[in-house]
Design an enzyme around this catalytic site. Sequence first.
Site, PDB file in Angstrom:
ATOM      1  N   HIS A   9      43.285  47.689  35.049  1.00 39.97           N
ATOM      2  CA  HIS A   9      41.832  47.723  34.902  1.00 39.97           C
ATOM      3  C   HIS A   9      41.132  46.702  35.797  1.00 39.97           C
ATOM      4  O   HIS A   9      40.060  46.964  36.323  1.00 39.97           O
ATOM      5  CB  HIS A   9      41.442  47.504  33.434  1.00 39.97           C
ATOM      6  CG  HIS A   9      42.079  46.289  32.830  1.00 39.97           C
ATOM      7  ND1 HIS A   9      43.402  46.274  32.418  1.00 39.97           N
ATOM      8  CD2 HIS A   9      41.599  45.043  32.597  1.00 39.97           C
ATOM      9  CE1 HIS A   9      43.687  45.084  31.947  1.00 39.97           C
ATOM     10  NE2 HIS A   9      42.619  44.309  32.043  1.00 39.97           N
ATOM     11  N   HIS A  98      57.260  38.598  59.245  1.00 36.48           N
ATOM     12  CA  HIS A  98      58.389  37.747  58.873  1.00 36.48           C
ATOM     13  C   HIS A  98      59.272  38.328  57.787  1.00 36.48           C
ATOM     14  O   HIS A  98      60.433  37.927  57.673  1.00 36.48           O
ATOM     15  CB  HIS A  98      57.893  36.373  58.430  1.00 36.48           C
ATOM     16  CG  HIS A  98      57.265  35.588  59.535  1.00 36.48           C
ATOM     17  ND1 HIS A  98      57.051  34.235  59.441  1.00 36.48           N
ATOM     18  CD2 HIS A  98      56.808  35.947  60.762  1.00 36.48           C
ATOM     19  CE1 HIS A  98      56.480  33.799  60.559  1.00 36.48           C
ATOM     20  NE2 HIS A  98      56.317  34.823  61.365  1.00 36.48           N
TER      21      HIS A  98
END
Length: 156
Positions: A9, A98
């Site tokens: 929500h 990375h």
Amino acid sequence: MKIAMASDHAGFELKGEIKEWLESQGHEVTDFGTGSKASCDLPDYVYPASLAVARGEAERGIFVDGVGYGSALIANRIYGLTAAVCQDPFCAKLARQHTDSNVLCLGGKIIGSGIALDIVNVWMHTDPITDVEKYVRRVKKVKAISEKHLKKLSEI
């Protein structure tokens, strides 16, 4: 690209804005819910979306909850997923370069739609670094940990 999306929500509105932007960029989005701002339990939506990414039904996932960490905790328990919480475009770039993350987690209570869309744009358009040995080595080490401690979906 096929993208699995999910929210609770707290991330419902931001998820909708991101979904609209992704579709305008030509991506196919599967929305795993929630479908309203009514209080709900995050795992009910992030878990099925995570499974879709793990099964290859979606190439990546974008999950939005209050701060992003709940989604990442769920997603990172699934074999084959590397979820990163990003609160700015720089982190999004590094999460792809990375770590080759395939799930982006955002906090709907932390960032607004302007920065969220910048983050998504950077994350979607950044490739992992594959020609620098230290990054390749590090990603392999993380994958080895998953191999040791997580079960492949085919084994469950």
